[in-house]
Write an enzyme that holds these catalytic residues in place. Structure first.
Site, mmCIF file in Angstrom:
data_model
loop_
_atom_site.group_PDB
_atom_site.id
_atom_site.type_symbol
_atom_site.label_atom_id
_atom_site.label_comp_id
_atom_site.label_asym_id
_atom_site.label_seq_id
_atom_site.Cartn_x
_atom_site.Cartn_y
_atom_site.Cartn_z
ATOM 1 N N LYS A 87 39.751 34.343 39.930
ATOM 2 C CA LYS A 87 40.061 35.007 38.479
ATOM 3 C C LYS A 87 40.712 34.414 37.276
ATOM 4 C CE LYS A 87 38.391 39.678 39.952
ATOM 5 N NZ LYS A 87 38.337 39.327 41.310
ATOM 6 N N GLU A 109 40.642 45.853 31.852
ATOM 7 C CA GLU A 109 40.212 47.078 32.741
ATOM 8 C C GLU A 109 40.466 46.151 34.564
ATOM 9 O OE1 GLU A 109 37.874 44.571 31.951
ATOM 10 O OE2 GLU A 109 37.035 44.422 33.526
ATOM 11 N N SER A 376 36.396 32.030 47.233
ATOM 12 C CA SER A 376 36.900 32.678 45.758
ATOM 13 C C SER A 376 38.390 33.233 46.548
ATOM 14 C CB SER A 376 36.022 33.685 45.631
ATOM 15 O OG SER A 376 35.784 34.985 46.360
HETATM 16 C C1 LIG Z 1 36.402 39.804 42.080
HETATM 17 C C2 LIG Z 1 36.678 39.067 43.036
HETATM 18 C C3 LIG Z 1 35.377 38.722 43.487
HETATM 19 C C4 LIG Z 1 34.395 38.945 43.212
HETATM 20 O O1 LIG Z 1 33.894 38.958 41.787
HETATM 21 P P1 LIG Z 1 33.157 37.888 40.266
HETATM 22 O O2 LIG Z 1 33.209 38.179 39.579
HETATM 23 O O3 LIG Z 1 31.572 38.194 41.636
HETATM 24 O O4 LIG Z 1 33.318 36.719 41.499
HETATM 25 C C5 LIG Z 1 36.040 38.025 44.202
HETATM 26 N N1 LIG Z 1 36.390 37.101 45.058
HETATM 27 C C6 LIG Z 1 37.812 37.798 44.751
HETATM 28 C C7 LIG Z 1 38.697 37.042 45.955
HETATM 29 C C8 LIG Z 1 37.855 38.276 43.730
HETATM 30 O O5 LIG Z 1 39.290 38.997 43.901
#
Ligand SMILES: *Cc1c(COP(=O)(O)O)cnc(C)c1O
Length: 396
Positions: A87, A109, A376
């Protein structure tokens, strides 16, 4: 690229009140200028390297590969980026944009708090005033993230309307933006919302896929056979996939939250249970009833627990370029534990959905095949939640 009206086929667009049209146009212009601006790009690259820690590694998960006995598995390690997830890529880019527009204040948000923390971080770095809207209910559940944001000088504003969660926080942020658009930029956290947000977020996240492209060529001398990422709003998945969309031999799989079951209200699998509709200023797939009333959702993972998905995903779904599937809470929790035990990597519960899909796919592929999965985020934030579910499962 979307068309001139910001649409991907029939999806996307900008369905917002007149007061926000000016802000969206101004934002689009600033973004297109920044793309051509060597000084902006140089500063972004420098901060990506020195502050975020890019490039993040592409890691060969050897023990998981041997355990599953099929394709070679690589993780793109966004969990190692500053603040522990992808993010920050978008938050940093958008805060730089805010500054280039001469806006001293950003708002955001947040649901679970991850996007709020990323925005608070980038705002502290660049000396911007930052206010984050958060449902009062979510503030209770995520006290540590609230304190994190406050430590970095951000004001966290509780939202007490509606269900006191993410949906209501988004509405408040949009209201604030409309009222103070001259000096405020709204840092939207994923590839959703009215154009140009889905485009801007995708472009800032595409660094993930660009790096992975280079890294896998270096490691294996060829492109992967399959790529897998979890899909909440869809930003980490699009970030990884986008530089590979033209590579037709690379199979792309997006993983949604299957929750407890596909009964309405028990999941957040928009492509399995949703229909085209409008939410938050854009046309996309939405979990809704036959009257267009937004459905309730559930997932063990807060970041995947949302009733709609980014419009470019809707288009990639209907065109068939990306295949979408879902895994259950239980499968994600099992994957969370297996990955922790075999690799010493605690995945975020969101990322654990991608791991669960890897566990399904890899054994059916021969050992010459290659899978690249987007890790992610890191799972430290989810240990308490995971422990609750795992212990409850053992007692049952
Ligand atoms: C917020 C988040 C997501 C989901 O958001 P996307 O916009 O689909 O990437 C996925 N993995 C993590 C670690 C997150 O913090």
């Amino acid at each position: 690229m979307p068309d001139a009206r910001g649409r991907y086929g029939v999806f996307g667009g900008k369905y917002v009140p007149e007061t926000l049209m000016y802000a969206l146009d101004q934002l689009e212009e600033a973004f297109l200028n920044a793309r051509q601006d060597a000084a902006f790009q140089k500063e972004l690259t420098q901060l990506q390297q020195q502050y975020v820690g890019r490039p993040t590694p592409l890691y060969f998960a050897g023990r998981l590969t041997r355990h599953l006995g099929g394709a070679r598995i690589y993780f793109k390690r966004e969990d190692l980026a500053h603040t522990g997830a992808h993010k920050i890529n978008n938050a940093l880019g958008q805060c730089l944009l805010a500054r280039s527009m001469g806006k001293p204040r950003v708002i955001a948000e947040t649901g679970a708090g991850q996007h709020g923390v990323a925005t608070a971080t980038a705002a502290a770095l660049l000396g911007l005033q930052c206010d984050v809207y958060m449902g009062a209910e979510d503030m209770e559940r995520q006290r540590l993230n609230v304190f994190r944001m406050q430590l970095m000088g951000t004001r966290v504003i509780p939202v007490t309307s509606g269900s006191r969660t993410l949906k209501d926080a988004i509405n408040e942020a949009l209201r604030d933006w409309a009222a103070q658009v001259e000096r405020t930029h709204y840092v939207l956290g994923t590839v959703h919302g009215p154009h140009p947000f889905p485009l801007i977020c995708r472009e800032f996240q595409s660094i993930i896929g660009k790096e992975a492209h280079e890294q896998i060529l270096k490691a294996e001398g060829r492109l992967p056979d399959m790529m897998i990422a979890c899909v909440g709003g869809g930003s980490n998945a699009l970030g990884l996939f986008h530089p590979f969309l033209k590579e037709e031999d690379v199979r792309l799989i997006g993983v949604e939250a299957g929750g407890i079951s596909l009964v309405p209200g028990m999941h957040a699998a928009r492509f399995a249970g949703g229909t085209p509709g409008m939410l938050q200023g854009a046309m996309s797939y939405v979990l809704q009833d036959e009257n267009g009333l937004i459905g309730r959702t559930h997932s063990v993972s807060a970041g995947l627990d949302y009733a709609s998905v980014g419009p470019e995903h809707a288009w990639l779904h209907d065109s068939g370029r990306v295949h979408y599937t879902h895994v259950s809470d239980q499968e994600a929790l099992d994957a969370f534990q297996l990955c922790s035990r075999l690799e010493g990597i605690l995945p975020a519960l969101e990322s654990a959905h991608a791991v669960a899909e890897v566990i399904k796919q890899a054994p059916a592929l021969s050992p010459e095949k290659i899978i690249v999965m987007n890790m992610s985020g890191r799972g430290d934030k989810d240990v308490e939640q995971a422990a609750r579910f795992i212990l409850a499962g053992e007692e049952a």
